[in-house]
Design an enzyme around this catalytic site. Structure first.
Site, PDB file in Angstrom:
ATOM      1  CD  GLN A 292      42.020  44.197  51.926  1.00  0.00           C
ATOM      2  OE1 GLN A 292      42.651  45.388  52.909  1.00  0.00           O
ATOM      3  NE2 GLN A 292      40.224  44.571  51.780  1.00  0.00           N
TER       4      GLN A 292
ATOM      5  CB  CYS B 204      37.357  18.861  33.687  1.00  0.00           C
ATOM      6  SG  CYS B 204      37.304  20.707  34.000  1.00  0.00           S
TER       7      CYS B 204
ATOM      8  CB  THR C 206      42.825  47.638  54.745  1.00  0.00           C
ATOM      9  OG1 THR C 206      41.861  47.328  54.387  1.00  0.00           O
ATOM     10  CG2 THR C 206      43.166  46.800  56.628  1.00  0.00           C
ATOM     11  CB  SER C 207      41.035  51.989  51.798  1.00  0.00           C
ATOM     12  OG  SER C 207      40.207  51.167  51.592  1.00  0.00           O
TER      13      SER C 207
ATOM     14  NE  ARG D 254      46.471  43.571  39.252  1.00  0.00           N
ATOM     15  CZ  ARG D 254      45.199  43.753  40.228  1.00  0.00           C
ATOM     16  NH1 ARG D 254      44.211  43.067  39.614  1.00  0.00           N
ATOM     17  NH2 ARG D 254      45.933  43.598  41.357  1.00  0.00           N
TER      18      ARG D 254
ATOM     19  CB  ALA E 182      53.525  49.096  55.194  1.00  0.00           C
TER      20      ALA E 182
ATOM     21  CG  HIS F 220      39.861  40.387  48.880  1.00  0.00           C
ATOM     22  ND1 HIS F 220      40.402  41.355  49.243  1.00  0.00           N
ATOM     23  CD2 HIS F 220      38.862  40.335  49.795  1.00  0.00           C
ATOM     24  CE1 HIS F 220      39.427  41.784  50.063  1.00  0.00           C
ATOM     25  NE2 HIS F 220      38.736  40.986  50.176  1.00  0.00           N
TER      26      HIS F 220
HETATM   27 ZN   LIG Z   1      39.037  21.812  35.283  1.00  0.00          ZN
END
Ligand SMILES: [Zn+2]
Length: 258
Positions: A109, A166, A204-205, A79, A247, A127
């Site tokens: 969003q 980590c 936006t919906s 994507r 838009a 988001h």
């Molecule tokens: Zn980490």
């Protein structure tokens, strides 16, 4: 009838022009319709088109990630590559131009980076973002290393990289179903609609909460709310003015009149 060269061919409703001229603080809320004209497909399109073979829950939920992180990581890289190959549209460019001349906060969003690539500053990616992966264990932001491992197919598995701190798996930076929104982004968006004189709701919906609650917060704080959308939405009733345009058509016409 004559038309001068700099006259816009798109008729902007006068109340919309007036409220944009009068406002000293503007907040623009953008959704999938903002990017649609750049060719970015949405989850909604996905159900009928591109991703119809996928259950969104398998690709965009903590459970899906645990079950098959290679599938999820591959899909998000795919994507991101589609987004990288698309271009901001005239609406994105118009918002960037408006920001250069007025106080315009953008809360979106959208997980793409088309506002930024048009030269705009985004106050809040409510988001998350395709381009801000982070460690699923310790939360440390990871570098987005371009299209290095972008697969050619949507369902190609790609093992996620490991966190240098980590050893946890690096996960996509988009907010998933069942997750809460990034707190700082949400608070910034809420503040922006509370302090705005004018809130534009673009593409936006109005069905995904809590984002869809922002126009109501704006209304109760006294802002004028304008909806820019080619179709009626769940938010239409609460807008002071509804402008049925897209838009990429409406925003350049509006900004040209300011
Ligand atoms: Zn980490």
């Amino acid at each position: 009838m004559t038309t001068s060269e700099n006259q816009s061919p798109v008729a902007v409703p006068q109340p919309v022009v007036d409220s944009a001229r009068e406002a000293s603080r503007i907040t623009v809320l953008t959704g999938a319709g903002m990017s649609a004209e750049s060719g970015i497909a949405t989850f909604r399109d996905a159900q009928s088109g591109l991703w119809k073979d996928f259950d969104p829950k398998d690709l965009a939920s903590p459970e899906g990630w645990l079950a098959d992180s290679d599938l999820v990581w591959g899909w998000y890289r795919w994507r991101a590559e589609l987004v990288r190959r698309s271009e901001p549209n005239a609406g994105h460019v118009a918002l960037a131009q408006w920001q250069a001349r007025a106080h315009v906060d953008i809360a979106t969003q959208n997980v793409d980076d088309l506002h930024e690539r048009a030269g705009a500053t985004v106050l809040a990616h409510v988001h998350g973002s395709l381009f801000e992966p982070y460690c699923s264990d310790c939360g440390t932001r990871a570098q987005f290393d371009g299209a290095a491992d972008a697969p050619a197919e949507a369902d190609q598995r790609v093992p996620p990289p490991e966190c240098p701190l980590c050893g946890g798996l690096i996960r996509p930076g988009a907010v998933w179903f069942g997750e809460s929104l990034p707190e700082a982004a949400w608070e910034a968006a809420e503040d922006a609609v509370r302090t705005a004189d004018l809130v534009l709701v673009v593409g936006t919906s109005g069905v995904v909460y809590p984002f869809a609650g922002l126009p109501a917060i704006a209304r109760s704080a006294g802002a004028t709310v304008v909806e820019i959308n080619p179709v009626e939405t769940e938010l239409s009733d609460m807008a002071d003015h509804r402008w049925r345009t897209t838009a990429a058509t409406g925003l350049p016409a509006l900004v040209a009149q300011l």
